[in-house]
Scaffold this motif. Structure first.
Motif, PDB file in Angstrom:
ATOM      1  N   TYR A   1       0.837  -1.204   0.000  1.00 32.87           N
ATOM      2  CA  TYR A   1       0.000   0.000   0.000  1.00 32.87           C
ATOM      3  C   TYR A   1       0.871   1.253   0.000  1.00 32.87           C
ATOM      4  O   TYR A   1       0.680   2.157  -0.807  1.00 32.87           O
ATOM      5  CB  TYR A   1      -0.937   0.001   1.205  1.00 32.87           C
ATOM      6  CG  TYR A   1      -1.662   1.308   1.381  1.00 32.87           C
ATOM      7  CD1 TYR A   1      -2.756   1.628   0.573  1.00 32.87           C
ATOM      8  CD2 TYR A   1      -1.247   2.239   2.330  1.00 32.87           C
ATOM      9  CE1 TYR A   1      -3.412   2.836   0.717  1.00 32.87           C
ATOM     10  CE2 TYR A   1      -1.899   3.448   2.476  1.00 32.87           C
ATOM     11  CZ  TYR A   1      -2.978   3.742   1.674  1.00 32.87           C
ATOM     12  OH  TYR A   1      -3.621   4.951   1.816  1.00 32.87           O
ATOM     13  N   TYR A   2       1.822   1.320   0.907  1.00 34.06           N
ATOM     14  CA  TYR A   2       2.668   2.508   0.990  1.00 34.06           C
ATOM     15  C   TYR A   2       3.562   2.656  -0.240  1.00 34.06           C
ATOM     16  O   TYR A   2       3.798   3.761  -0.711  1.00 34.06           O
ATOM     17  CB  TYR A   2       3.484   2.509   2.289  1.00 34.06           C
ATOM     18  CG  TYR A   2       2.666   2.989   3.453  1.00 34.06           C
ATOM     19  CD1 TYR A   2       2.343   4.332   3.590  1.00 34.06           C
ATOM     20  CD2 TYR A   2       2.166   2.102   4.404  1.00 34.06           C
ATOM     21  CE1 TYR A   2       1.563   4.787   4.640  1.00 34.06           C
ATOM     22  CE2 TYR A   2       1.380   2.555   5.455  1.00 34.06           C
ATOM     23  CZ  TYR A   2       1.087   3.889   5.573  1.00 34.06           C
ATOM     24  OH  TYR A   2       0.305   4.332   6.606  1.00 34.06           O
TER      25      TYR A   2
ATOM     26  N   ILE B   1       3.475   5.947  -2.605  1.00 36.97           N
ATOM     27  CA  ILE B   1       4.669   6.784  -2.678  1.00 36.97           C
ATOM     28  C   ILE B   1       5.062   6.990  -4.133  1.00 36.97           C
ATOM     29  O   ILE B   1       5.466   8.070  -4.544  1.00 36.97           O
ATOM     30  CB  ILE B   1       5.833   6.166  -1.858  1.00 36.97           C
ATOM     31  CG1 ILE B   1       5.529   6.273  -0.386  1.00 36.97           C
ATOM     32  CG2 ILE B   1       7.154   6.848  -2.201  1.00 36.97           C
ATOM     33  CD1 ILE B   1       6.507   5.511   0.493  1.00 36.97           C
ATOM     34  N   THR B   2       4.941   5.936  -4.925  1.00 39.46           N
ATOM     35  CA  THR B   2       5.388   5.995  -6.309  1.00 39.46           C
ATOM     36  C   THR B   2       4.349   6.622  -7.239  1.00 39.46           C
ATOM     37  O   THR B   2       4.666   6.985  -8.365  1.00 39.46           O
ATOM     38  CB  THR B   2       5.769   4.604  -6.841  1.00 39.46           C
ATOM     39  OG1 THR B   2       4.644   3.745  -6.699  1.00 39.46           O
ATOM     40  CG2 THR B   2       6.948   4.056  -6.077  1.00 39.46           C
TER      41      THR B   2
END
Length: 134
Positions: free
Chosen positions: A127-128, A132-133
């Protein structure tokens, strides 16, 4: 974001009842190929996480304990060396980030402390990473 979106429900999770014996715990870990599983009591409440290491330490420090008599030791008698925290189903994903850094999974409980499933570290990282990308 609430963690219920990431919940891996109890009916799909390998866990063990605290009244089970050490032989059953060892077989469950071998069968699932996990290194740790949640432990719940007779009422369904989360009481901890049992690891392979916990089983090995119990064998090492219990005189007379061998593979032949593992059924004489109950899971609740095994000292757990690491205390894995659980979270409420009402928690937010951000609340779990620190826990997930130290645990492969985070146990999830309802308002009555009944175990309802886990959040896997893998899902939190995914998820993170995707956010982030993006």
């Amino acid at each position: 974001m609430q963690i219920c979106d990431f919940l891996f429900p109890k009916d799909k999770v390998a866990y063990i009842i605290s009244s089970a014996n050490m032989q059953e715990a060892l077989e469950k870990l071998e069968q699932t190929q996990y290194t740790a599983i949640p432990v719940i009591d007779g009422e369904g409440k989360y009481v901890g996480t049992l690891s392979e290491g916990d089983l090995l330490w119990k064998m090492k420090y219990t005189a007379g304990l061998s593979f032949e008599n593992l059924d004489t030791v109950k899971v609740h008698e095994i000292k757990r060396r690491v205390h894995n925290e659980c979270v409420s189903i009402n928690a937010y994903l951000e609340d779990m980030l620190e826990l997930a850094a130290d645990q492969n999974f985070v146990p999830v409980v309802d308002d009555n402390q009944i175990f309802i499933g886990i959040i896997r570290r893998k899902n939190i990282i995914e998820y993170y990473t995707s956010n982030i990308t993006d």
